[in-house]
Design a protein around this motif. Structure first.
Motif, PDB file in Angstrom:
ATOM      1  N   ALA A   1       0.604  25.317  -7.313  1.00 50.16           N
ATOM      2  CA  ALA A   1       0.365  25.597  -5.891  1.00 50.16           C
ATOM      3  C   ALA A   1      -0.580  24.561  -5.291  1.00 50.16           C
ATOM      4  CB  ALA A   1      -0.207  27.003  -5.718  1.00 50.16           C
ATOM      5  N   ALA A   2      -1.627  24.205  -6.031  1.00 49.95           N
ATOM      6  CA  ALA A   2      -2.570  23.185  -5.546  1.00 49.95           C
ATOM      7  C   ALA A   2      -1.875  21.840  -5.413  1.00 49.95           C
ATOM      8  CB  ALA A   2      -3.768  23.081  -6.495  1.00 49.95           C
TER       9      ALA A   2
ATOM     10  N   GLY B   1       2.263  17.756   1.753  1.00 43.12           N
ATOM     11  CA  GLY B   1       1.289  18.788   2.107  1.00 43.12           C
ATOM     12  C   GLY B   1       0.109  18.146   2.814  1.00 43.12           C
ATOM     13  N   VAL B   2      -1.055  18.192   2.194  1.00 42.12           N
ATOM     14  CA  VAL B   2      -2.270  17.625   2.767  1.00 42.12           C
ATOM     15  C   VAL B   2      -2.176  16.102   2.817  1.00 42.12           C
ATOM     16  CG1 VAL B   2      -4.767  17.414   2.474  1.00 42.12           C
ATOM     17  CG2 VAL B   2      -3.629  19.570   1.965  1.00 42.12           C
ATOM     18  N   GLY B   3      -1.491  15.534   1.839  1.00 41.30           N
ATOM     19  CA  GLY B   3      -1.261  14.098   1.838  1.00 41.30           C
ATOM     20  C   GLY B   3      -2.367  13.276   1.216  1.00 41.30           C
ATOM     21  N   ILE B   4      -2.978  13.762   0.139  1.00 43.93           N
ATOM     22  CA  ILE B   4      -3.997  12.970  -0.529  1.00 43.93           C
ATOM     23  C   ILE B   4      -3.337  12.086  -1.589  1.00 43.93           C
ATOM     24  CG2 ILE B   4      -5.802  14.671  -0.084  1.00 43.93           C
ATOM     25  CD1 ILE B   4      -5.619  15.594  -2.950  1.00 43.93           C
ATOM     26  N   ALA B   5      -4.085  11.133  -2.093  1.00 45.66           N
ATOM     27  CA  ALA B   5      -3.556  10.197  -3.089  1.00 45.66           C
ATOM     28  C   ALA B   5      -3.034  10.960  -4.307  1.00 45.66           C
ATOM     29  CB  ALA B   5      -4.647   9.224  -3.503  1.00 45.66           C
ATOM     30  N   PRO B   6      -1.947  10.444  -4.925  1.00 45.08           N
ATOM     31  CA  PRO B   6      -1.343  11.158  -6.061  1.00 45.08           C
ATOM     32  C   PRO B   6      -2.311  11.473  -7.198  1.00 45.08           C
ATOM     33  CG  PRO B   6       0.113   9.413  -5.315  1.00 45.08           C
ATOM     34  CD  PRO B   6      -1.169   9.272  -4.536  1.00 45.08           C
TER      35      PRO B   6
END
Length: 170
Positions: A75-76, A84-89
């Motif tokens: 889920a995170a 989703g939030v679009g942070i670095a992989p």
């Protein structure tokens, strides 16, 4: 063990992790981990409300802790992925592993608390139905439940204060 006892054991168990993460400057990770642990530590007792599921059955096992950890981590990951939030992989992977680990930790803390009681828990189900118990207190002991909560709050406060010194104080 009652809810207060479960929270107390979770806080006691997590306080060394809180200290370690805080000491490494990972204050947000420590706080998020604490929130996740507290959010899921009473989850195994949802079996009280589930038909056909016995109390301290499948929800009180290492298997359940693993399933909860994987589900929370997934889920995170989905929330943090580029869609989703679009942070670095790599940050998304770190977040997923941290949240999943904290969720599994919260369930394991619940199992530890229930192992303090004479009824114990069959943590190795389905491989074994053997119940493990330390038998140090009954689940309904007010002294133990409140005492564990007080000890957990104290240990968490001490860990936080020692790990993250107040600015300007050396």
């Amino acid at each position: 063990m009652y809810r207060s006892g479960h929270y107390g054991v979770a806080l006691l168990a997590y306080s060394p992790v809180l200290y370690a993460l805080g000491s490494l400057g990972r204050v947000v990770a420590a706080g998020v981990g604490l929130a996740v642990v507290l959010a899921v530590t009473t989850l195994p007792d949802a079996d009280h409300d589930l038909p056909l599921v016995s109390h301290r059955g499948v929800t009180h096992t290492l298997l359940f802790a693993g399933v909860v950890g994987v589900a929370a981590g997934a889920a995170a990951w989905l929330l943090a992925s580029p869609d989703g939030v679009g942070i670095a992989p790599m940050r998304a992977l770190e977040l997923a592993a941290g949240v999943g680990g904290a969720a599994a930790f919260g369930v394991l803390a619940h199992l530890l608390a229930d192992a303090l009681t004479p009824m114990g828990v069959a943590v190795l189900w389905p491989a074994s139905g053997k119940r493990y118990s330390l038998g140090v207190t009954t689940a309904d002991s007010t002294i133990w439940n409140v005492g564990l909560l007080a000890a957990g709050v104290f240990a968490t406060a001490v860990a936080a204060v020692l790990a993250v010194p107040v600015a300007g104080v050396t």
